[in-house]
Design an enzyme around this catalytic site. Sequence first.
Site, mmCIF file in Angstrom:
data_model
loop_
_atom_site.group_PDB
_atom_site.id
_atom_site.type_symbol
_atom_site.label_atom_id
_atom_site.label_comp_id
_atom_site.label_asym_id
_atom_site.label_seq_id
_atom_site.Cartn_x
_atom_site.Cartn_y
_atom_site.Cartn_z
ATOM 1 N N TYR A 206 6.915 86.475 21.969
ATOM 2 C CA TYR A 206 7.323 87.353 20.871
ATOM 3 C C TYR A 206 6.662 86.946 19.561
ATOM 4 C CZ TYR A 206 10.313 90.533 18.242
ATOM 5 O OH TYR A 206 10.764 91.565 17.455
ATOM 6 N N PHE A 263 7.286 95.916 13.452
ATOM 7 C CA PHE A 263 6.091 95.195 13.920
ATOM 8 C C PHE A 263 6.547 94.274 15.038
ATOM 9 C CE2 PHE A 263 3.643 91.413 14.420
ATOM 10 C CZ PHE A 263 2.327 91.726 14.141
ATOM 11 N N GLU A 264 5.894 94.375 16.181
ATOM 12 C CA GLU A 264 6.147 93.404 17.252
ATOM 13 C C GLU A 264 4.857 93.291 18.042
ATOM 14 O OE1 GLU A 264 9.250 95.192 19.735
ATOM 15 O OE2 GLU A 264 10.732 93.838 18.885
ATOM 16 N N ILE A 265 4.488 92.058 18.377
ATOM 17 C CA ILE A 265 3.489 91.860 19.427
ATOM 18 C C ILE A 265 4.208 91.003 20.448
ATOM 19 C CG2 ILE A 265 1.233 90.937 20.060
ATOM 20 C CD1 ILE A 265 0.326 91.379 17.189
ATOM 21 N N HIS A 300 16.565 92.469 20.238
ATOM 22 C CA HIS A 300 15.357 91.757 20.675
ATOM 23 C C HIS A 300 15.366 90.311 20.166
ATOM 24 C CE1 HIS A 300 12.434 95.358 21.474
ATOM 25 N NE2 HIS A 300 13.461 95.333 22.290
#
Length: 366
Positions: A206, A263-265, A300
């Site tokens: 994450y 925003f998430e990678i 999350h």
Amino acid sequence: MLLSNPQRVLVLALIFRIIIIVFLDDIRWSIHARIQKHLDQYPFISPKAAQVGTANATFLMLARNSEIEDVLHTLRQIETSFNHRFHYPYVFLNDVQFTPEFIARTTSAISSSASYGVVPTEHWNHPPEIDEERLQRGMKELADKGVDYGGSLPYRNMCRFNSGFFYRHELLQNYRYYWRIEPEVDFFCQIHDDPFQFMQDNNKIYGFTITLYEFEATIPTLWQATKEFTQLYPELLAESNALDFLSDDKGATYNLCHFWSNFEIADMNFWRSDTYRKFFDFLDAKGGFYYERWGDAPVHSIAAALFAPKEQLHFFNEIGYRHGTLQHCPQGEVFTKGQCQCSRRRNFDYDGYSCKPRYDRLFEQH
Ligand SMILES: Nc1nc2c(ncn2[C@@H]2O[C@H](COP(=O)(O)OP(=O)(O)OP(=O)(O)O)[C@@H](O)[C@H]2O)c(=O)[nH]1
Ligand SMILES: *[C@@H]1O[C@H](CO)[C@@H](O)[C@H](O)[C@H]1NC(C)=O
Ligand SMILES: [Mg+2]
């Protein structure tokens, strides 16, 4: 006359040919130079990219047709700062069909391919177990408190979808990593190194750029539900987890810290794991996505912090990013290396409402 008539014709023809060859070559070069200049100006259409991303990854955007202008803004930002060099594909999802206009304009804006999908209704609308009356009461209560989207049903659908369903969509099955993007965000810096490759090479699950406190009114019972879950399945907690990021009293209460999920990678195999599936199903059965207004960001974040070792989380310092009024602007050498365009004074990292100090402390202990 030294040359006879036929010889003169031959010589003239030869001279003519030389002129034509030189001249044509000149034209060829000038056309070539112009094309090259064009390619330099519009790197999106360069056929020979210096690098191409090879990670198992895609961009992911959930959006409405009506957001097309803001979607295009985001695509220009991500292409200019990163994807014109890497050409990762895009997946666009929507709760209704995308219009031909949305598809045509977004396809034109990117340097790679895109696919467009509709969310299955059972992944979007509330399940039949949800008590209609209690839902209406919950929405009215939050709306009366003036909480953002407090009275919105679509917003609740979106948060639940982003919590527990997006990674099950058929268009995402071929991918492991995703980079979530939203309409109308900025990417301020040149991203030279491939963040997807970084995730893969370093076994990260994450990645984030901004972390802050959640509005408590939207999640009054989320922590209670989380505690019930971990008491039921204590073996699912990761050994070196990031509980201290979420709680200042060893888990008794939630300090509201979460990673901002616009925003998430991240690694979808984490969301696809039995552990996360169990956690999501447990939360979903409580109905809090609807009776309250549980966001996908705290859901999350809690899962990533508790069920993965803290070493698998990652702060993407080099990715300058803005959503709404909050932005992360890299400082020092990173700012210079990335040719960042943000104001260094406008940086949320150590703002009073930021949870970044707590995140930093996770890695400072002993
Ligand atoms: N297709 C579709 N997309 C939605 C819907 N609601 C939200 N989204 C998308 O979900 C993401 C988050 O929604 P936003 O409305 O931006 O919510 P937010 O980021 O919490 O709030 P803002 O600060 O207003 O941006 C965006 O990418 C939206 O395009 C919806 O009803 N349908
Ligand atoms: C990419 O990841 C998905 C999900 O883990 C997997 O099913 C797929 O085989 C992977 N593709 C490649 C080319 O490695
Ligand atoms: Mg948004």
